[in-house]
Structures are given as structure tokens and as C-alpha cells.
Write a protein that holds these residues in place. Structure first.
Motif, PDB file in Angstrom:
ATOM      1  N   ALA A 212      54.707  95.299  12.327  1.00 48.24           N
ATOM      2  CA  ALA A 212      54.266  94.079  11.645  1.00 48.24           C
ATOM      3  C   ALA A 212      55.190  92.905  11.995  1.00 48.24           C
ATOM      4  O   ALA A 212      54.723  91.780  12.226  1.00 48.24           O
ATOM      5  N   ALA A 213      56.479  93.180  12.048  1.00 46.38           N
ATOM      6  CA  ALA A 213      57.431  92.120  12.391  1.00 46.38           C
ATOM      7  C   ALA A 213      57.239  91.666  13.840  1.00 46.38           C
ATOM      8  O   ALA A 213      57.269  90.462  14.131  1.00 46.38           O
ATOM      9  N   GLU A 214      56.986  92.601  14.732  1.00 47.68           N
ATOM     10  CA  GLU A 214      56.776  92.231  16.138  1.00 47.68           C
ATOM     11  C   GLU A 214      55.488  91.433  16.315  1.00 47.68           C
ATOM     12  O   GLU A 214      55.445  90.471  17.084  1.00 47.68           O
ATOM     13  N   ARG A 215      54.436  91.824  15.590  1.00 47.89           N
ATOM     14  CA  ARG A 215      53.188  91.058  15.669  1.00 47.89           C
ATOM     15  C   ARG A 215      53.396  89.642  15.141  1.00 47.89           C
ATOM     16  O   ARG A 215      52.915  88.667  15.727  1.00 47.89           O
ATOM     17  N   ALA A 216      54.111  89.520  14.016  1.00 46.70           N
ATOM     18  CA  ALA A 216      54.343  88.196  13.429  1.00 46.70           C
ATOM     19  C   ALA A 216      55.183  87.330  14.364  1.00 46.70           C
ATOM     20  O   ALA A 216      54.922  86.130  14.522  1.00 46.70           O
ATOM     21  N   VAL A 217      56.191  87.919  15.006  1.00 47.29           N
ATOM     22  CA  VAL A 217      57.026  87.155  15.934  1.00 47.29           C
ATOM     23  C   VAL A 217      56.210  86.751  17.163  1.00 47.29           C
ATOM     24  O   VAL A 217      56.328  85.624  17.655  1.00 47.29           O
ATOM     25  N   SER A 218      55.352  87.622  17.650  1.00 46.73           N
ATOM     26  CA  SER A 218      54.504  87.287  18.796  1.00 46.73           C
ATOM     27  C   SER A 218      53.538  86.160  18.439  1.00 46.73           C
ATOM     28  O   SER A 218      53.276  85.271  19.260  1.00 46.73           O
ATOM     29  N   ALA A 219      53.019  86.183  17.218  1.00 45.37           N
ATOM     30  CA  ALA A 219      52.100  85.127  16.781  1.00 45.37           C
ATOM     31  C   ALA A 219      52.822  83.790  16.629  1.00 45.37           C
ATOM     32  O   ALA A 219      52.218  82.724  16.795  1.00 45.37           O
ATOM     33  N   ALA A 220      54.094  83.832  16.333  1.00 48.47           N
ATOM     34  CA  ALA A 220      54.868  82.603  16.137  1.00 48.47           C
ATOM     35  C   ALA A 220      55.500  82.092  17.429  1.00 48.47           C
ATOM     36  O   ALA A 220      56.226  81.103  17.402  1.00 48.47           O
ATOM     37  N   ALA A 221      55.212  82.737  18.541  1.00 51.01           N
ATOM     38  CA  ALA A 221      55.806  82.324  19.818  1.00 51.01           C
ATOM     39  C   ALA A 221      55.467  80.872  20.092  1.00 51.01           C
ATOM     40  O   ALA A 221      54.307  80.462  20.007  1.00 51.01           O
ATOM     41  N   ARG A 222      56.467  80.103  20.364  1.00 52.49           N
ATOM     42  CA  ARG A 222      56.365  78.677  20.698  1.00 52.49           C
ATOM     43  C   ARG A 222      55.754  77.836  19.567  1.00 52.49           C
ATOM     44  O   ARG A 222      55.241  76.757  19.806  1.00 52.49           O
ATOM     45  N   ALA A 223      55.782  78.349  18.369  1.00 53.03           N
ATOM     46  CA  ALA A 223      55.281  77.573  17.233  1.00 53.03           C
ATOM     47  C   ALA A 223      56.421  76.737  16.660  1.00 53.03           C
ATOM     48  O   ALA A 223      57.601  77.058  16.823  1.00 53.03           O
ATOM     49  N   ALA A 224      56.044  75.682  16.004  1.00 54.67           N
ATOM     50  CA  ALA A 224      57.055  74.822  15.370  1.00 54.67           C
ATOM     51  C   ALA A 224      57.712  75.589  14.223  1.00 54.67           C
ATOM     52  O   ALA A 224      57.105  76.460  13.585  1.00 54.67           O
ATOM     53  N   ARG A 225      58.952  75.249  13.954  1.00 51.71           N
ATOM     54  CA  ARG A 225      59.689  75.959  12.903  1.00 51.71           C
ATOM     55  C   ARG A 225      59.108  75.721  11.506  1.00 51.71           C
ATOM     56  O   ARG A 225      59.445  76.445  10.581  1.00 51.71           O
ATOM     57  N   THR A 226      58.296  74.763  11.353  1.00 48.86           N
ATOM     58  CA  THR A 226      57.700  74.493  10.038  1.00 48.86           C
ATOM     59  C   THR A 226      56.298  75.062   9.923  1.00 48.86           C
ATOM     60  O   THR A 226      55.685  74.953   8.861  1.00 48.86           O
ATOM     61  N   SER A 227      55.824  75.713  10.979  1.00 50.48           N
ATOM     62  CA  SER A 227      54.454  76.256  10.946  1.00 50.48           C
ATOM     63  C   SER A 227      54.389  77.506  10.079  1.00 50.48           C
ATOM     64  O   SER A 227      55.387  78.189   9.832  1.00 50.48           O
ATOM     65  N   ASP A 228      53.174  77.788   9.617  1.00 42.46           N
ATOM     66  CA  ASP A 228      52.957  78.975   8.785  1.00 42.46           C
ATOM     67  C   ASP A 228      53.267  80.253   9.555  1.00 42.46           C
ATOM     68  O   ASP A 228      53.828  81.204   8.998  1.00 42.46           O
ATOM     69  N   SER A 229      52.911  80.304  10.848  1.00 45.37           N
ATOM     70  CA  SER A 229      53.155  81.527  11.627  1.00 45.37           C
ATOM     71  C   SER A 229      54.654  81.770  11.812  1.00 45.37           C
ATOM     72  O   SER A 229      55.105  82.918  11.763  1.00 45.37           O
TER      73      SER A 229
END
Length: 184
Positions: A93-110
Motif C-alpha cells: 500500500a505504501a509503495e502504491r501510494a508513493v508511486s501515485a505521488a510521483a512528481r506530485a506537488a507536496r501539497t497534493s492529496d496524493s
């Protein structure tokens, strides 16, 4: 008045001349065959030799770890292994969440969701870290009790420490990798 020059003669210095003549004689003296004294100990020297050392006493056999200690060590290792299983179950679950947040802004929900998932992963290993701390304390106490010799109790504790340390190190590597992916 004109000055006249007298010729100067260079003669070899006397010490060098003597050395040049004496060197072949000295070398010839070294090569003569002769009878030399033995290098073996003489009677007077034998009595001055130190007496042979007495054999060392056999090492003291330290008692095996107590049943109480063995049970405690086993409980700590089991707790660390349970924590490792929890860690392994939360890792995908943590790896999926980190993959989804790749290159996302630090304030984004992902990105925030990934941080929460990594924090949950870190929390799942707290029991393993606590077990390692308890084993470290047991090891320190055992070494204090037998500072010169490693007792069977110390060896048993150290074996468990190495096993739990391996689990914690692997967990640290995974968390560091996930954190690094979040920072990029």
C-alpha cells in the motif's frame, strides 16, 4: 714584480691509500676456512634460562543461558518477526501510494496520502525496534556480568540481536527508498 707560479702536485691522501691497500687483505681474511665456536647453549647458560611455563588451566565453563533468559530472547525475536510481517503487509500500500505521488506537488492529496502510508509503514516496525533495544540492553547486562569471556548467554543474546538487526536494517532500507522517491 711578476709572480711565478709553482706547480702544485696532487698526491693521494694517505688514509685513502691505506684503505685501498688494506681492503683486499681484510676481505681475504673473511674468506678463510676455520673452526668456529658452537652457537648452542653452554652449561652455564642453560641454568640461566627461565623455567618452562606451566600449562594454562582449562577455561572456566560458564553456565548455559537460563530458561528465563531463553524464553525472553525467544519472545523478543517473535515480536520482531510479527512486526516484520505487519511491515510486509503494509508495504504494498505504501509503495502504491508513493508511486501515485510521483512528481506530485507536496501539497497534493496524493503526496499527503503517500506520506501517511509511509508513516503507517514506519509505525508498524516500532515493535521490532523496541525488541532490538531490549536485546541491546540484555546484551550490555550480560557483557557487564562476564566482561572477559563471552558467555553462552551473551552468545545467545547476540545471535538474536543480529537476527532482529537484520530485519530492522531491511525495513530501514525500504523506508529510505520510499522517502527518496517522495522527495524527487
Amino acid at each position: 714584480m711578476p709572480m711565478t707560479r709553482t706547480p702544485v702536485r696532487f698526491l693521494p691522501p694517505i688514509p685513502h691509500l691505506c684503505l685501498t691497500l688494506a681492503l683486499p687483505l681484510g676481505l681475504a681474511a673473511c674468506s678463510t676456512a676455520g673452526s668456529y665456536p658452537s652457537l648452542a647453549y653452554r652449561g652455564a647458560e642453560r641454568s640461566a634460562l627461565p623455567a618452562p611455563a606451566e600449562p594454562a588451566p582449562p577455561p572456566v565453563q560458564l553456565p548455559p543461558p537460563s530458561t528465563d533468559l531463553t524464553t525472553r530472547i525467544s519472545g523478543l525475536v517473535t515480536a520482531a518477526q510479527d512486526a516484520d510481517r505487519q511491515f510486509a503487509s503494509k508495504r504494498p500500500a505504501a509503495e502504491r501510494a508513493v508511486s501515485a505521488a510521483a512528481r506530485a506537488a507536496r501539497t497534493s492529496d496524493s503526496w499527503v496520502s503517500a506520506q501517511v502510508a509511509v508513516s503507517a509503514l514506519q509505525a508498524s516496525r516500532d515493535t521490532a525496534v523496541a525488541a532490538l533495544a531490549d536485546l541491546d540492553s540484555l546484551y550490555a547486562d550480560a557483557r557487564t556480568a562476564a566482561p572477559t569471556d563471552e558467555s553462552p548467554s551473551t552468545r545467545a543474546i547476540d545471535t538474536a540481536r543480529q537476527q532482529v538487526q537484520g530485519l530492522v536494517n531491511a525495513q530501514n532500507d525500504i523506508i529510505s527508498g520510499l522517502d527518496a522517491r517522495l522527495r524527487n
